[in-house]
Scaffold this active site. Sequence first.
Site, PDB file in Angstrom:
ATOM      1  N   HIS A 180       0.839  -1.195   0.000  1.00 42.17           N
ATOM      2  CA  HIS A 180       0.000   0.000   0.000  1.00 42.17           C
ATOM      3  C   HIS A 180       0.873   1.244   0.000  1.00 42.17           C
ATOM      4  O   HIS A 180       1.698   1.442   0.904  1.00 42.17           O
ATOM      5  CB  HIS A 180      -0.942  -0.024   1.208  1.00 42.17           C
ATOM      6  CG  HIS A 180      -1.946  -1.136   1.102  1.00 42.17           C
ATOM      7  ND1 HIS A 180      -2.350  -1.894   2.163  1.00 42.17           N
ATOM      8  CD2 HIS A 180      -2.612  -1.611  -0.004  1.00 42.17           C
ATOM      9  CE1 HIS A 180      -3.237  -2.799   1.732  1.00 42.17           C
ATOM     10  NE2 HIS A 180      -3.408  -2.643   0.427  1.00 42.17           N
ATOM     11  N   GLU A 183       1.741   3.703   2.979  1.00 41.65           N
ATOM     12  CA  GLU A 183       2.271   3.131   4.219  1.00 41.65           C
ATOM     13  C   GLU A 183       3.801   3.284   4.224  1.00 41.65           C
ATOM     14  O   GLU A 183       4.567   2.324   4.142  1.00 41.65           O
ATOM     15  CB  GLU A 183       1.770   1.690   4.357  1.00 41.65           C
ATOM     16  CG  GLU A 183       0.238   1.705   4.456  1.00 41.65           C
ATOM     17  CD  GLU A 183      -0.452   0.343   4.346  1.00 41.65           C
ATOM     18  OE1 GLU A 183       0.246  -0.685   4.372  1.00 41.65           O
ATOM     19  OE2 GLU A 183      -1.691   0.333   4.237  1.00 41.65           O
ATOM     20  N   HIS A 312       2.844  -3.626   6.750  1.00 38.99           N
ATOM     21  CA  HIS A 312       1.804  -2.645   6.443  1.00 38.99           C
ATOM     22  C   HIS A 312       1.750  -1.653   7.594  1.00 38.99           C
ATOM     23  O   HIS A 312       2.413  -1.822   8.615  1.00 38.99           O
ATOM     24  CB  HIS A 312       0.438  -3.341   6.312  1.00 38.99           C
ATOM     25  CG  HIS A 312       0.246  -4.090   5.026  1.00 38.99           C
ATOM     26  ND1 HIS A 312      -0.566  -3.645   4.024  1.00 38.99           N
ATOM     27  CD2 HIS A 312       0.763  -5.264   4.581  1.00 38.99           C
ATOM     28  CE1 HIS A 312      -0.553  -4.501   3.014  1.00 38.99           C
ATOM     29  NE2 HIS A 312       0.249  -5.512   3.322  1.00 38.99           N
ATOM     30  N   GLU A 378       1.056  -4.682  11.142  1.00 38.85           N
ATOM     31  CA  GLU A 378       0.471  -3.342  10.927  1.00 38.85           C
ATOM     32  C   GLU A 378       1.191  -2.415  11.894  1.00 38.85           C
ATOM     33  O   GLU A 378       0.913  -2.401  13.097  1.00 38.85           O
ATOM     34  CB  GLU A 378      -1.036  -3.349  11.203  1.00 38.85           C
ATOM     35  CG  GLU A 378      -1.851  -4.210  10.239  1.00 38.85           C
ATOM     36  CD  GLU A 378      -2.149  -3.527   8.898  1.00 38.85           C
ATOM     37  OE1 GLU A 378      -1.723  -2.376   8.696  1.00 38.85           O
ATOM     38  OE2 GLU A 378      -2.812  -4.164   8.068  1.00 38.85           O
TER      39      GLU A 378
END
Length: 494
Positions: A180, A183, A312, A378
């Site tokens: 992504h 990010e 991420h 994350e």
Amino acid sequence: MTRRFPWRSQLAMAVAVAVVAGCGVANPLRAGLDPTELSKARAQVASSPSGTANVVIHYENADQLTQLVDAGFDVWGVENGRAKGSATAETLKVAERLNLKTETFRRIKNTFDKGYKTVEQIEADLKGLAAKYPQLAKVEDFGDSWEKTQGNGGYDLNVIKIGHGDTANKPGVIFLANHHAREIVTPEIALNLAHLLLDNYGKDPEITALVDSRDIWIAPTVNPDGHKHAERGVDWRKNTNTSLIAGPITVGPNGPGIDLNRNYGFKWGGPGASTDPRNATFRGASAFSEPETQAVRDLVKSRKFTYLMTYHSFSNLILWPWGHTDAAPSDKRLIAVGQKLGQLSGYKPQQSKDLYKTSGDTTDWAFGELGILSYTAEIGSWGDNFDPPFARMSKFWDENRSGALYLLKTADNPGAVFGPELTNVQVTGGRVQVQAKQPISRVEAYIGNPGSGMQAAGSAIALPTTLTERRQVVMVRAQGANGQWGPAQAVWSR
Ligand code: 0X9
Ligand code: ZN
């Protein structure tokens, strides 16, 4: 009111509460929808060029969050039953139907702190490392970004391969980052790992042993076209493939592009991935339709990796498959190692479907298709968003370093997660003494492969003089009462 039917009054109460909640008046029993905030969100959607509003939605379970995502909610992050992100008109309808408290907020403009590396700087950094450590590292171009395949600018996809000598048959781990675009902390984590391994080779026994005995691949950005947009302060998630959108193109997560983390070919077309090219989680025209996911697929399949880690941001989570189903994965090691990664990072470990459902993500594919124990980290807290000041990187790196090393360390035997973990290893005068939290029945000291060294009952072992004559790295591991060997620790023999 009759005494013969006392339940009637309860029913009447329940109906009254439901009606009040349905009218949007504050429900004393539950923080439901706030009509003023909902109208503000609707007004933002109507007036913003992208047709979205920045909102925090309070939800109760992953199923509700999945419904919101399916209705176009571009989730940036979650914490304690709240999700923040950009909502479409459709998202707000679902929030209203589910009676979920929805608050608007102004998001400060995306920034790209100068400390973060640009795509060009990421590539230069990788190449610099390979030039500095030619015996240990090599940069390979493993594919092209979408723009490059169009002959319109774009970038090579680069991976740094780290290891000593011929590593093809050594236990392997692959680290991926930046599926992504926005990010931006994730390429930095990948680069930090490459630096850690190479700059400490020959200095730190643990790092030296890992670089000597593992096949390590690190790709800091698998979405360089998208990263370039993020560098310009654009809120971009997907790749930059515009070919599926006719008419005017709006920028941002609800603009063009394919969500690379919905484009992998395991259960592609399942839940939690959009069929709408303008949606933040658009899955693409077919499984592996994108050059970036094709390149990652071929790279991952080119070796036998034990583990895959994909970075991420944000939400302080460690996630493992499955994401496409509520069923638990059958490999108990996947869960145990995931929990260990949670412990090491301080992040919350959970099966990825407990965040929300997705299909076509990297980890479901790598685990489902190839049996690779695969994780999503994350990185970053609720307040960090996608673009924290670069100064936050040292904290993120502290959180993620030991997990990355743990994967490398146990790549020869993930089952070691069930064995005793050494808390202390002392080498004095050729004698190794170990300590662990769990009871120990045997110790082994070895060089090369586990099982090939010397073993002794108890928690100490004397090293042979062949190992202590000169200073070299020796691996030490312990066996638990259950017969399971734990992770090995590297020490200098003298
Ligand atoms: O939605 C994603 O692709 C990942 N989160 S992010 O905020 N970085 O976009 C999470 C993917 C993990 N899989 C599931 N949650 N099922
Ligand atoms: Zn992501």
